[in-house]
Design a protein around this motif. Structure first.
Motif, PDB file in Angstrom:
ATOM      1  N   VAL A   1       0.844  -1.183   0.000  1.00  0.00           N
ATOM      2  CA  VAL A   1       0.000   0.000   0.000  1.00  0.00           C
ATOM      3  C   VAL A   1       0.887   1.244   0.000  1.00  0.00           C
ATOM      4  O   VAL A   1       1.801   1.367   0.816  1.00  0.00           O
ATOM      5  CB  VAL A   1      -0.933   0.013   1.222  1.00  0.00           C
ATOM      6  N   GLY A   2       0.649   2.156  -0.943  1.00  0.00           N
ATOM      7  CA  GLY A   2       1.452   3.363  -1.054  1.00  0.00           C
ATOM      8  C   GLY A   2       2.665   3.222  -1.944  1.00  0.00           C
ATOM      9  O   GLY A   2       3.414   4.200  -2.113  1.00  0.00           O
ATOM     10  N   SER A   3       2.909   2.041  -2.493  1.00  0.00           N
ATOM     11  CA  SER A   3       4.045   1.863  -3.388  1.00  0.00           C
ATOM     12  C   SER A   3       3.801   2.578  -4.708  1.00  0.00           C
ATOM     13  O   SER A   3       2.660   2.833  -5.096  1.00  0.00           O
ATOM     14  CB  SER A   3       4.293   0.372  -3.641  1.00  0.00           C
ATOM     15  N   SER A   4       4.864   2.904  -5.387  1.00  0.00           N
ATOM     16  CA  SER A   4       4.759   3.622  -6.656  1.00  0.00           C
ATOM     17  C   SER A   4       5.687   2.997  -7.677  1.00  0.00           C
ATOM     18  O   SER A   4       6.659   2.316  -7.328  1.00  0.00           O
ATOM     19  CB  SER A   4       5.101   5.110  -6.473  1.00  0.00           C
TER      20      SER A   4
END
Length: 311
Positions: A169-172
């Protein structure tokens, strides 16, 4: 244990609550430790302490909750979100929970199977599906009444699984965009189409080309001078007071302006002696032009209202 897909070296979390029988919990943990081996690990956590636990993100390959025989565990949205947090990308969650099958019953404690699947999806899991549905055992029915204070004859026990996506979650991730410059030239024109719409001087001299005289398109009615009154808009000048329309094009605005000028000239005071234009030396004592320089006969002279009243 084969249903959970546990293998050697994996990290497994077992969630229990007050409804879980102690002996059944110990038996389950022993079987899991035998499957994970020395390289793996089995962690046991009470569901009421899970939110306060120090487990890091992506700590476990598999999370088991409510699967202990005899358990009647209920999972809140916060608990499901925490389980999804401690799962590794690609890890699986297996849970078992009593659900309500009666449509008319609406209780906040016990969810329906569809609402439970929706809660798992909202917690961030994918590929959520129901694995098994069975009736509650007499012991489980008694546990629901004692620990949940819930009485219903339409309860079933369902086992549901969900998988954490293969990313945190929140990875790009950087998008691969094409940096090639687009051609700024004009689009190619079909030679055949260009030739079709080209008219040369030779084509004008061709006897087969019949040109039309534009004067022949006009008849006698078109050559008549139109009546100015017919060019006036229907609403232009209507009403008690004649007033031209905004952006008037029929000539009424110019006509009203001329009338206004004539009215101003006619409103000028008339000279009784005829010598007002010569200057103060030739003017009467009550002349409204006293104090003004001489002017040419017929020249327009504007008098202030004060001069007229004084006169």
């Amino acid at each position: 244990m084969a249903d959970f897909g546990i293998s050697a070296g994996q990290f497994v979390a077992v969630i229990w609550d007050k409804s879980s029988p102690v002996e059944a919990l110990k038996d389950l943990v022993d079987k899991l430790q035998a499957l994970t081996g020395d390289e793996g690990r089995v962690s046991v956590e009470n569901i009421n302490q899970l939110l306060q636990s120090a487990h890091k993100e992506s700590s476990f390959d598999i999370v088991l909750s409510g699967v202990i025989p005899g358990s009647t565990t209920l999972h809140s949205a916060e608990i499901l979100a925490e389980m999804a947090r401690i799962l590794r990308p690609g890890g699986c969650l297996f849970l078992k929970e009593p659900v309500e099958t009666a449509v008319a019953v609406n209780n906040s404690k016990v969810k329906t199977a569809s609402k439970l699947c929706s809660a798992l999806t909202l917690s961030g899991l994918v590929e959520v599906k129901e694995l098994q549905r069975e009736s509650l055992s007499p012991e489980e029915i008694q546990s629901v009444r004692e620990h949940l204070a819930y009485h219903s004859d339409s309860l079933l026990s369902v086992q549901i699984t969900g998988k954490k996506p293969n990313f945190e979650v929140g990875s790009s991730s950087q998008l691969k965009l094409s940096t090639a410059k687009k051609s700024s030239g004009k689009p190619a024109v079909d030679p055949a189409a260009a030739k079709l719409w080209t008219l040369s001087a030779n084509d004008m001299e061709d006897e087969s080309v019949d040109l039309i005289d534009s004067d022949e398109l006009l008849d006698a009615e078109d050559l008549k001078k139109p009546d100015p009154a017919s060019l006036r808009a229907p609403s232009c000048g209507e009403g008690k007071k004649r007033k031209a329309c905004k952006n008037c094009t029929c000539g009424l605005a110019e006509e009203l302006e001329k009338e206004k000028s004539r009215d101003q000239i006619s409103s000028q005071p008339k000279s009784a002696c005829g010598n007002c234009y010569l200057g103060d030396a030739f003017r009467c004592a009550s002349c409204p032009y006293l104090g003004m320089p001489a002017f040419r006969p017929g020249e327009k002279v504007l008098l202030s209202d004060r001069s007229l009243h004084d006169a």
